[in-house]
Design a protein around this motif. Structure first.
Motif, mmCIF file in Angstrom:
data_model
loop_
_atom_site.group_PDB
_atom_site.id
_atom_site.type_symbol
_atom_site.label_atom_id
_atom_site.label_comp_id
_atom_site.label_asym_id
_atom_site.label_seq_id
_atom_site.Cartn_x
_atom_site.Cartn_y
_atom_site.Cartn_z
ATOM 1 N N SER A 176 -19.430 63.323 78.971
ATOM 2 C CA SER A 176 -20.685 62.740 78.500
ATOM 3 C C SER A 176 -20.549 62.121 77.109
ATOM 4 O O SER A 176 -21.347 61.248 76.743
ATOM 5 N N VAL A 177 -19.557 62.567 76.343
ATOM 6 C CA VAL A 177 -19.364 62.023 74.997
ATOM 7 C C VAL A 177 -19.148 60.517 75.051
ATOM 8 O O VAL A 177 -19.644 59.769 74.199
ATOM 9 N N PHE A 178 -18.429 60.054 76.055
ATOM 10 C CA PHE A 178 -18.185 58.616 76.193
ATOM 11 C C PHE A 178 -19.481 57.861 76.465
ATOM 12 O O PHE A 178 -19.666 56.728 75.998
ATOM 13 N N GLY A 179 -20.387 58.481 77.214
ATOM 14 C CA GLY A 179 -21.674 57.850 77.476
ATOM 15 C C GLY A 179 -22.553 57.801 76.241
ATOM 16 O O GLY A 179 -23.174 56.766 75.947
ATOM 17 N N PHE A 180 -22.611 58.907 75.504
ATOM 18 C CA PHE A 180 -23.385 58.920 74.266
ATOM 19 C C PHE A 180 -22.851 57.878 73.274
ATOM 20 O O PHE A 180 -23.625 57.279 72.518
ATOM 21 N N ALA A 181 -21.542 57.677 73.260
ATOM 22 C CA ALA A 181 -20.939 56.738 72.312
ATOM 23 C C ALA A 181 -21.357 55.295 72.576
ATOM 24 O O ALA A 181 -21.286 54.446 71.682
ATOM 25 N N LEU A 182 -21.808 55.008 73.792
ATOM 26 C CA LEU A 182 -22.233 53.645 74.110
ATOM 27 C C LEU A 182 -23.466 53.235 73.314
ATOM 28 O O LEU A 182 -23.670 52.042 73.051
ATOM 29 N N ILE A 183 -24.286 54.194 72.924
ATOM 30 C CA ILE A 183 -25.516 53.863 72.195
ATOM 31 C C ILE A 183 -25.199 53.262 70.825
ATOM 32 O O ILE A 183 -25.625 52.129 70.529
ATOM 33 N N PRO A 184 -24.448 53.950 69.952
ATOM 34 C CA PRO A 184 -24.102 53.306 68.677
ATOM 35 C C PRO A 184 -23.190 52.101 68.850
ATOM 36 O O PRO A 184 -23.203 51.201 68.013
ATOM 37 N N ALA A 185 -22.426 52.074 69.941
ATOM 38 C CA ALA A 185 -21.534 50.925 70.170
ATOM 39 C C ALA A 185 -22.339 49.630 70.275
ATOM 40 O O ALA A 185 -21.984 48.604 69.664
ATOM 41 N N VAL A 186 -23.410 49.674 71.026
ATOM 42 C CA VAL A 186 -24.237 48.482 71.206
ATOM 43 C C VAL A 186 -24.969 48.129 69.912
ATOM 44 O O VAL A 186 -25.089 46.949 69.540
ATOM 45 N N ILE A 187 -25.454 49.141 69.197
ATOM 46 C CA ILE A 187 -26.170 48.896 67.940
ATOM 47 C C ILE A 187 -25.250 48.247 66.902
ATOM 48 O O ILE A 187 -25.618 47.271 66.241
ATOM 49 N N VAL A 188 -24.052 48.793 66.756
ATOM 50 C CA VAL A 188 -23.108 48.252 65.779
ATOM 51 C C VAL A 188 -22.702 46.833 66.151
ATOM 52 O O VAL A 188 -22.598 45.954 65.287
ATOM 53 N N LEU A 189 -22.477 46.572 67.426
ATOM 54 C CA LEU A 189 -22.117 45.225 67.859
ATOM 55 C C LEU A 189 -23.219 44.233 67.505
ATOM 56 O O LEU A 189 -22.940 43.135 66.992
ATOM 57 N N ALA A 190 -24.467 44.614 67.743
ATOM 58 C CA ALA A 190 -25.582 43.713 67.434
ATOM 59 C C ALA A 190 -25.670 43.449 65.934
ATOM 60 O O ALA A 190 -25.835 42.306 65.491
ATOM 61 N N ALA A 191 -25.547 44.501 65.126
ATOM 62 C CA ALA A 191 -25.619 44.338 63.672
ATOM 63 C C ALA A 191 -24.480 43.461 63.168
ATOM 64 O O ALA A 191 -24.686 42.565 62.341
ATOM 65 N N TYR A 192 -23.285 43.706 63.669
ATOM 66 C CA TYR A 192 -22.116 42.924 63.253
ATOM 67 C C TYR A 192 -22.285 41.454 63.630
ATOM 68 O O TYR A 192 -21.992 40.551 62.825
ATOM 69 N N ALA A 193 -22.762 41.204 64.823
ATOM 70 C CA ALA A 193 -22.902 39.822 65.294
ATOM 71 C C ALA A 193 -23.942 39.052 64.487
ATOM 72 O O ALA A 193 -23.792 37.842 64.258
ATOM 73 N N PHE A 194 -24.987 39.740 64.023
ATOM 74 C CA PHE A 194 -26.081 39.049 63.340
ATOM 75 C C PHE A 194 -25.886 38.909 61.829
ATOM 76 O O PHE A 194 -26.319 37.910 61.244
ATOM 77 N N ILE A 195 -25.236 39.863 61.155
ATOM 78 C CA ILE A 195 -25.235 39.805 59.694
ATOM 79 C C ILE A 195 -23.873 39.502 59.070
ATOM 80 O O ILE A 195 -23.821 39.117 57.903
ATOM 81 N N SER A 196 -22.788 39.646 59.802
ATOM 82 C CA SER A 196 -21.486 39.336 59.196
ATOM 83 C C SER A 196 -21.251 37.833 59.171
ATOM 84 O O SER A 196 -21.771 37.088 60.025
ATOM 85 N N ARG A 197 -20.477 37.385 58.182
ATOM 86 C CA ARG A 197 -20.165 35.960 58.048
ATOM 87 C C ARG A 197 -18.695 35.788 57.692
ATOM 88 O O ARG A 197 -18.060 36.681 57.147
#
Length: 409
Positions: A176-197
């Motif tokens: 289940s740890v791998f499933g729980f890890a998907l939650i921050p994975a998606v959040i971090v990807l979204a933040a990185y895609a929107f604010i990094s330059r």
């Protein structure tokens, strides 16, 4: 120069000298990636029991992601200079998310599946070759030690691993740890895609031949070796702490994870401190001190048989190696500023190989001798070799490229 060095230690300058949202997003990307990269370490004891693995197999299982990440750092280092750090980072995160989803859906039914899963996690470890150059390109030379130290402090992710993963595994099962890890994975990807330059700097596209050409230079070998010792020691220990504490003291995975988190936290948090110290007194002098501390701590750690004695020695070892990581990357941009993308991947590969060696050798030593001591003694010897290597190059470095550097060498 002294004024520049002093100024580099002021965090307020991070806002005026570069692009702090990119620095922040690079930290978050590397932090989460490092957490995923090393997740098999905190889960190693539970997965090993479920699959009936030997100590040698457990050590190799937690070491495979480190080896995979080392190799993939070369690949992502090439992509950073060809398609940009941001595009490379997004692609790598998507691969990791896919791997976590498959691991959660199908589990790890056998040893071979665990090794394959570990190889996919290498894409998370390769984030080093993306996050550091993306952040570093925004800032001037005299701030590289602090900036790359802050971006590299994302390796604190392994601390979260050690605290959270064993507890989630105990409550819901390690799969289940791998499933729980998907939650921050998606959040971090979204933040990185929107604010990094991407920094507005000219970047020459590199080829595989460029790595080979750099390897013809003696200094490239030295930097790879220094990082093999510092980062390899840090990540190798971080991946092995839970297995070690559980095996040597009969602790539960949760208890072992708490001690692992404490030791790793110190090393992760002290990385930017090591970079800042190197900015102030010079990278060579700093590395002398850091390697000496790590060597002595690793050498005496197997000699004591008390838990708290081991914890103290590991705190010193991880802290010293973490600071050495920052010091190496204070020197690297001074010597290879025009090739920092390629050299970050190349040196990061060396660090990953060191981590693979330490993690796997500890398991092998336990299987062959019944003790982890031999593995620690040999790695302490590598720290002493690094000190000797610094003695061989320090005069030449300070009188050649160091003489024209804009920061202390």
């Amino acid at each position: 120069m002294r004024n520049q060095i002093t100024r580099s230690l002021k965090l307020s300058d991070l806002k005026s000298s570069g692009h702090w949202p990119t620095l922040l997003s690079s930290f978050l990307y590397f932090d989460f990636s490092f957490m995923i990269w090393t997740v098999l370490g905190p889960l190693g004891a539970q997965i090993g029991e479920a699959l009936n693995l030997t100590p040698e197999q457990k050590g190799f299982m937690v070491a495979v992601p480190i080896l995979s990440g080392a190799i993939l750092r070369i690949v992502l280092g090439l992509l950073v200079d060809r398609i940009g750090a941001k595009n490379t980072g997004i692609a790598a995160q998507l691969v990791v998310i896919a791997g976590l989803a498959l691991g959660y859906t199908f589990g790890l039914p056998n040893y071979r599946a665990a090794l394959c899963f570990g190889a996919v996690l290498g894409f998370a470890g390769a984030s080093f070759a993306v996050a550091l150059p993306q952040a570093g390109r925004w800032y001037p030379p005299h701030m590289q030690g602090l900036v790359l130290g802050l971006a590299g402090a994302g390796n604190i992710g392994v601390v979260l691993d050690s605290i959270v993963a064993p507890r989630l595994a105990l409550a819901y099962g390690w799969r289940s740890v791998f499933g729980f890890a998907l939650i921050p994975a998606v959040i971090v990807l979204a933040a990185y895609a929107f604010i990094s330059r991407e920094a507005d700097v000219e970047v020459k596209k590199k080829r595989l031949a460029d790595y080979l050409n750099l390897l013809k230079q003696e200094d490239a070998h030295w930097f790879c070796f220094y990082y093999l010792v510092s980062f390899g020691g840090f990540v190798g220990l971080a991946s092995s702490y839970v297995l070690y504490f559980k095996s040597e003291y009969g602790l539960s995975p949760v208890q072992a994870g708490d001690f692992a988190a404490l030791c790793t936290f110190v090393g992760a948090m002290l990385r930017p401190v090591g970079g800042a110290v190197a900015d102030r007194i010079g990278g060579i002098r700093s590395l002398h001190a850091f390697y000496s501390m790590a060597a002595l701590a690793l050498f005496v750690s197997p000699l004591g048989h008390l838990l708290h004695f081991n914890v103290v020695t590991f705190l010193v070892a991880s802290g010293a190696l973490g600071m050495a990581n920052g010091a190496v990357f204070q020197l690297l941009p001074q010597r290879f500023g025009k090739d920092i993308g390629v050299m970050t991947g190349l040196v990061g590969c060396g660090g990953g190989l060191g981590g693979f060696y330490l993690a796997s050798s500890l398991g092998l030593a336990k299987s062959l001798t019944g003790s982890f001591a031999t593995g620690f003694f040999i790695f302490a010897g590598l720290c002493f070799l690094a000190i000797g290597g610094l003695g061989l190059v320090q005069t030449r470095w300070r009188t050649t490229w160091g003489a024209v550097a804009t920061a202390r060498v």
